[in-house]
Write a protein that holds these residues in place. Structure first.
Motif, PDB file in Angstrom:
ATOM      1  N   ASP A 115      26.546   3.297  76.902  1.00 43.33           N
ATOM      2  CA  ASP A 115      27.401   4.222  76.154  1.00 43.33           C
ATOM      3  C   ASP A 115      28.879   3.856  76.192  1.00 43.33           C
ATOM      4  N   ASN A 121      32.195   3.127  75.054  1.00 42.27           N
ATOM      5  CA  ASN A 121      32.699   3.277  73.684  1.00 42.27           C
ATOM      6  C   ASN A 121      34.199   2.995  73.571  1.00 42.27           C
ATOM      7  N   LEU A 122      34.671   3.122  72.349  1.00 40.04           N
ATOM      8  CA  LEU A 122      36.070   2.841  72.048  1.00 40.04           C
ATOM      9  C   LEU A 122      37.021   3.765  72.809  1.00 40.04           C
ATOM     10  N   ALA A 123      36.609   5.020  72.987  1.00 36.86           N
ATOM     11  CA  ALA A 123      37.444   5.971  73.738  1.00 36.86           C
ATOM     12  C   ALA A 123      37.581   5.507  75.189  1.00 36.86           C
ATOM     13  N   ASN A 124      36.504   4.923  75.747  1.00 39.76           N
ATOM     14  CA  ASN A 124      36.561   4.400  77.109  1.00 39.76           C
ATOM     15  C   ASN A 124      37.525   3.219  77.172  1.00 39.76           C
ATOM     16  N   LYS A 150      40.095   2.741  75.305  1.00 43.62           N
ATOM     17  CA  LYS A 150      41.469   3.248  75.271  1.00 43.62           C
ATOM     18  C   LYS A 150      41.898   3.797  76.633  1.00 43.62           C
ATOM     19  N   PHE A 151      40.980   4.477  77.302  1.00 44.74           N
ATOM     20  CA  PHE A 151      41.309   5.020  78.618  1.00 44.74           C
ATOM     21  C   PHE A 151      41.670   3.898  79.593  1.00 44.74           C
ATOM     22  N   PRO A 210      34.612  -2.900  65.955  1.00 50.89           N
ATOM     23  CA  PRO A 210      35.944  -3.073  65.388  1.00 50.89           C
ATOM     24  C   PRO A 210      36.835  -3.941  66.266  1.00 50.89           C
ATOM     25  N   MET A 215      35.359  -3.871  70.172  1.00 55.41           N
ATOM     26  CA  MET A 215      34.006  -3.603  70.645  1.00 55.41           C
ATOM     27  C   MET A 215      33.181  -4.871  70.441  1.00 55.41           C
ATOM     28  N   GLN A 254      26.389  -1.182  74.169  1.00 59.19           N
ATOM     29  CA  GLN A 254      27.725  -1.160  73.587  1.00 59.19           C
ATOM     30  C   GLN A 254      28.693  -1.692  74.639  1.00 59.19           C
TER      31      GLN A 254
END
Lengths: 662, 346
Positions: B238, B240-243, B245-246, B274, B294, B311
């Motif tokens: 899992d 993801n892109l939000a991870n 960014k974090f 992306p 990603m 992912q």
């Protein structure tokens, strides 16, 4: 690639200026720089030449960003005259030319272009030639499809798209001459090549002021072939640059219609068929571009991005981008060569909603121990030690000259010969370094203008060609300049090994001729099993300089970090100093070895505490003073015991080393 | 009164002649001592004096006490300073002796900072070969042959004889990929380690790969033929892109300070989708600092992963660039000059 702000705005009218547009394109689309005077420089990503290496494509992005409509003036169809008839078209290599469209245009009035057209060309860095050539270039800028116009009256027979024949030559429009080979695709008539397909037009069929009838070409060519031909010929043009990035064959028709409409308007020309029957341009397009249908899986897109988009907003976005819903699937617009899977769709969603506005969330992962490669821990440890010992770290290039390569004592790191680059940037860097020594020797020389005593080290990969291929080894090298440097570096090596946990090693004479080590003042460093770890010694060409170099990977295998407490000695030691006079040819190493081994149970340590040569001692003699520490593990040693040992030692020194006791 | 005048003369003279602190203290007791001090006695007798005399003697005696105390203190200070001059043999005001301290190369220091931050976020640190195969450097990363996308990486190729292949140990895995080309090159980025690592490990994992990379290009103040990158890769079910960014927000805040501003914008690298780039705001300007994205499904496929199950994100940053920004270094070539005047500044 340069773009005209005015043309973008004409295609996608809206409330924005150059500054705002540049900012938004950077944020949502691609790197854009405002060059001023209405010119934008867009760095077109390698996968998006088909859609955004054109003002129309950029305008579509703009219309999605600002939620405005595209201008519809492009949809005007040209008029065709079915009575016209022009040259025939034959495409022989359909793989290298998937689509070829040609239109015969008569009654052309060649002359200057109107100002608006010249301005746009100039903004985009293209010189205005005449209205016909300018229309070809303008359409390329607007639609992204390179075009070409031949003077139809100069053609001998019909058009053939084929590979060049051996020995064929062509002179291009700008007067360059090229010998063609059979991998290069050409546009030819029945006699000769007229153009290098997708790269540049030829002189023989050039449009001039006198031209009356033209043949307009819009075609699609195989990207790989254009890329290779362009490289082989050393000829990169606006057209070849676009084709090599894979354009959609769909652009061909759009561009042809646009060009014919513009020619009618600007050159009062009458367009018609090339060899078709219905008055429309010839279109050789045997294998249509396949339709791409993708599922718009909102759940998966959200899972990849880590956000909660709803299905409707995604559907809205893709409609605006020109996607069409077919049943449950979305058809990708033909010009979007870059979109092939879910991840590609996710990118559209993420970038148009602005990456900066998306959430940042800590990943949820099982806790594990973060590991560090052994090599890295070793490098940290060694560099920390050397820094403490006063060494500064240098980074040198991985490339060395032919002269510098192979300077290492032969076979010391197991490689047979140095590795050569196929395309070196200069002779100074034609080989991969097979030793860190050349770099550090250069550092010593360069820095000697500013420093007298230097301590420098480097750690890095060295390369050699061995029996099993290219061998890459992590090495350490250190150099010292100053008094007593060779012995200092020997002491450094010893402390380093002790620090790392390598307790036993040998330092026999190097006995190999080397380009940069003084013969007789160099040692090999090896394990008790005679595995060579490296070398050290005095430098030949640098006064008071010394070097050591070690194979860190081999060293890593030898070190043992396990340490165990050793009881602190219970009984006191007795120290005795022995001064001897020996011939200069007698080396200290063997004497030390003897002193250590003479009475292993009682001799705890031996040190050379004084050494000097003096004319008073006689020209061929030197004086050595050793301090010997005696200690017993089980009782307090007495003076008579020590005296007895000293007597034995003295005797052997005299007999074996011809020493004179002082 | 005459008494007082005489006492004054006597006392001040004695203080003047005093040669050491001990003697001086004796004088202080003799004249000002609480019990038997000569002046103390006079002061104490004031009470018994007639008013007329008291008016005369009182102020004079008090003035003398003040004067005497001052004289004693002054002399005492003088003696202390003099005694110092006499006792010290070493002139400690001479400059300190220079200790031979070494300096780690600035890039080593910056690499260490980067490693520490990622290790604190549970990333493992691994390394990889500098001489690579075309397969790992390009093909496995979805950078096709004869495509201009490859022009983004100008490459040094190795001259190869028949036998010259890369260390066989490194090839065993790629052979499974049915490698046609084993052409050797100097890696143009640290990204080849993505596939190399994935071939041998199962997700979830998070790694960074620091290392030297090479580009065939003309050198100038911001281009070098070799330089350092740190590659990052995090893969899981899992991730993801939000991870992403974090992790990046944390990393840059620790590297450049809490207040650092980041900007994310779209970019293109064939092995991510992306694809993004990150800029930082530094001295009022936005500076490019990292490429990322990603992991592309083709890259997972090259490593024999099922892209539908996994992912991940990948990123790459240039150590020189970070060092140049953070330490205001104008020319990348300084890093490889071996110039101690540069090295010893850090």
């Amino acid at each position: 690639m340069k773009f005209s702000f005015n043309l973008i705005k004409k295609l996608a009218p809206g409330q924005y200026d150059e500054k705002l547009l540049t900012e938004k394109l950077n944020l949502h689309s691609f790197e854009t720089t405002d060059l001023g005077n209405g010119v934008l420089d867009i760095s077109v990503p390698a996968n998006r030449f088909s859609d955004i290496a054109s003002h129309l494509g950029v305008a579509l992005e703009v219309s999605v960003i600002f939620k405005t409509k595209l201008s519809d003036f492009l949809s005007k169809m040209p008029k065709f005259d079915s009575k016209l008839s022009g040259p025939s078209v034959e495409v022989q290599d359909k793989n290298l030319c998937p689509r070829y469209m040609a239109a015969f245009v008569s009654g052309v009035k060649v002359g200057p272009s109107p100002k608006w057209l010249k301005d746009i060309l100039e903004d985009c860095g293209i010189r205005s030639i005449n209205n016909v050539v300018d229309v070809m270039n303008y359409v390329m800028l607007e639609i992204g499809q390179p075009m070409h116009a031949f003077d139809a009256d100069k053609l001998k027979g019909g058009i053939v798209v084929r590979k060049a024949k051996k020995g064929e030559k062509i002179e291009t429009i700008d007067g360059q001459k090229f010998d063609l080979d059979s991998d290069t695709l050409v546009i030819a008539d029945s006699k000769q090549p007229l153009a290098i397909a997708g790269i540049k037009g030829g002189k023989s069929s050039e449009v001039t002021d006198k031209t009356k009838n033209i043949l307009v070409e819009a075609a699609n060519f195989n990207g790989v072939n254009i890329y290779k031909s362009s490289r082989r010929l050393g000829l990169r043009t606006d057209a070849s640059n676009r084709f090599m990035h894979d354009l959609s064959p769909a652009l061909v028709e759009m561009a042809m219609h646009r060009a014919l409409a513009l020619l009618r308007e600007l050159a009062t020309a009458n367009a018609g068929q090339a060899d078709g029957k219905d008055g429309k341009p010839t279109d050789v397009y045997p294998k249509k571009q396949s339709k791409k249908l993708l599922e718009l899986n909102t759940g998966k897109i959200n899972k990849l991005i880590g956000y909660d988009f709803n299905e409707k907003e995604l559907a809205d976005l893709f409609s605006r981008l020109g996607f069409k819903l077919e049943g449950k699937l979305w058809q990708v617009p033909e010009w979007r060569m870059d979109i092939n899977n879910l991840e590609d769709l996710a990118e559209e969603v993420a970038r148009f909603s602005d990456y900066n506005k998306l959430p940042a969330l800590p990943p949820a992962v099982a806790l594990g121990v973060a590991e560090e490669a052994e090599e890295i821990s070793l490098v940290d440890k060694v560099s920390g030690f050397l820094k403490g010992a006063g060494f500064s770290e240098s980074y040198n290039y991985s490339f060395i000259s032919k002269e510098e390569a192979g300077a290492l004592p032969k076979g010391i790191f197991g490689a047979e010969k140095p590795v050569e680059l196929l395309n070196p940037i200069s002779n100074q860097s034609a080989y991969l370094r097979d030793s860190l020594a050349p770099g550090l020797l250069r550092n010593l020389k360069d820095n000697s203008r500013f420093y007298s005593d230097m301590k420098i080290f480097e750690m890095g990969k060295i390369f050699g060609e061995g029996r099993s291929g290219v061998k890459e080894t992590l090495a350490l090298s250190a150099v010292i300049s100053g008094k007593n440097s060779a012995l200092e570096i020997k002491g450094l090596a010893d402390s380093l090994f002790t620090q790392l946990g390598l307790t036993e090693y040998l330092t026999p004479d190097l006995n190999i001729v080397s380009d940069f080590l003084k013969s007789g003042e160099a040692l090999r460093i090896e394990t008790p099993e005679h595995q060579v770890l490296g070398y050290l010694g005095s430098l030949k060409d640098f006064k008071n300089g010394a070097i050591m170099e070690i194979d860190l990977e081999k060293l890593l295998k030898e070190v043992d970090e396990e340490r165990e407490f050793e009881p602190i000695a219970k009984y006191p030691a007795i120290e005795r100093d022995i001064s001897i006079l020996v011939s200069k040819s007698v080396r200290t190493g063997p004497i030390l070895n003897f002193l250590y081994s003479v009475s292993p149970k009682l001799v705890e340590d031996v040190d050379l505490i004084d050494y000097y040569e003096d004319s008073k001692l006689g020209a061929n003699h030197k004086s050595l003073t050793f301090r010997i520490v005696f200690r017993s593990e089980d009782h307090t040693l007495t003076d008579p015991e020590a005296d007895r040992e000293i007597a034995i030692i003295n005797q052997i020194l005299t007999d074996k080393f011809n020493a004179e006791l002082r | 009164m005459a008494n007082l005048e005489q006492l004054k003369k006597q006392a001040l003279e004695a203080v003047k002649q005093s040669k050491d602190i001990k003697n001086l203290e004796e004088l202080r007791v003799r004249f000002l001592g609480r019990e038997k001090g000569e002046l103390t006695k006079i002061l104490r007798s004031l009470g018994a004096m007639p008013l007329e005399e008291k008016k005369k003697v009182g102020p004079a005696a008090n003035a003398l006490r003040a004067e005497l105390e001052q004289a004693l203190d002054k002399k005492s200070a003088e003696l202390r300073v003099n005694s110092l001059k006499f006792e010290v043999g070493l002139d400690i005001t001479m400059p300190g002796t220079k200790v031979g301290v070494g300096h780690l190369h600035l890039l080593t220091q910056v690499e260490k900072q980067v490693r520490e931050i990622f290790k604190a976020m549970n990333f493992s640190v691994i390394t990889g070969p500098e001489a690579e195969t075309e397969k790992y450097n390009f093909d496995a990363l979805n950078i096709p042959k004869d495509h201009p996308a490859r022009d983004m990486w100008d490459t040094f190729w190795l001259r190869q004889n028949e036998q010259l292949t890369i260390n066989k140990k490194l090839l065993t895995e790629s052979k499974k990929l049915k490698v046609k080309s084993e052409k050797l090159l100097m890696r143009t980025h640290t990204s080849p380690m993505q596939v190399r690592f994935m071939e041998k490990h199962k997700p979830p994992f998070q790694i960074i790969v620091p290392g030297r990379v090479f580009r065939f290009e003309a050198t100038d103040a911001s281009h070098e033929i070799n330089f350092y990158q740190v590659e990052g890769l995090m893969v899981g079910r899992d991730v993801n892109l939000a991870n992403f960014k974090f992790v990046m927000n944390e990393f840059f805040q620790r590297l450049f300070g809490k207040g650092i501003k980041l900007r994310y914008r779209p970019s293109y690298f064939p092995f991510v989708e992306p694809g993004l780039e990150i800029d930082i705001e530094w001295k009022g300007k936005w500076l490019e600092i990292m490429g990322a994205g990603m992991v592309h499904p083709r890259v997972f496929e090259a490593a024999h992963y099922n892209p539908r199950d996994l992912q991940g994100f990948a990123f790459g940053l240039g150590l020189e660039r970070i060092a140049m920004i953070k330490y205001n270094i104008p020319d990348i070539r300084l890093f490889y000059s071996g110039d101690l005047r540069f090295i010893k500044q850090f």
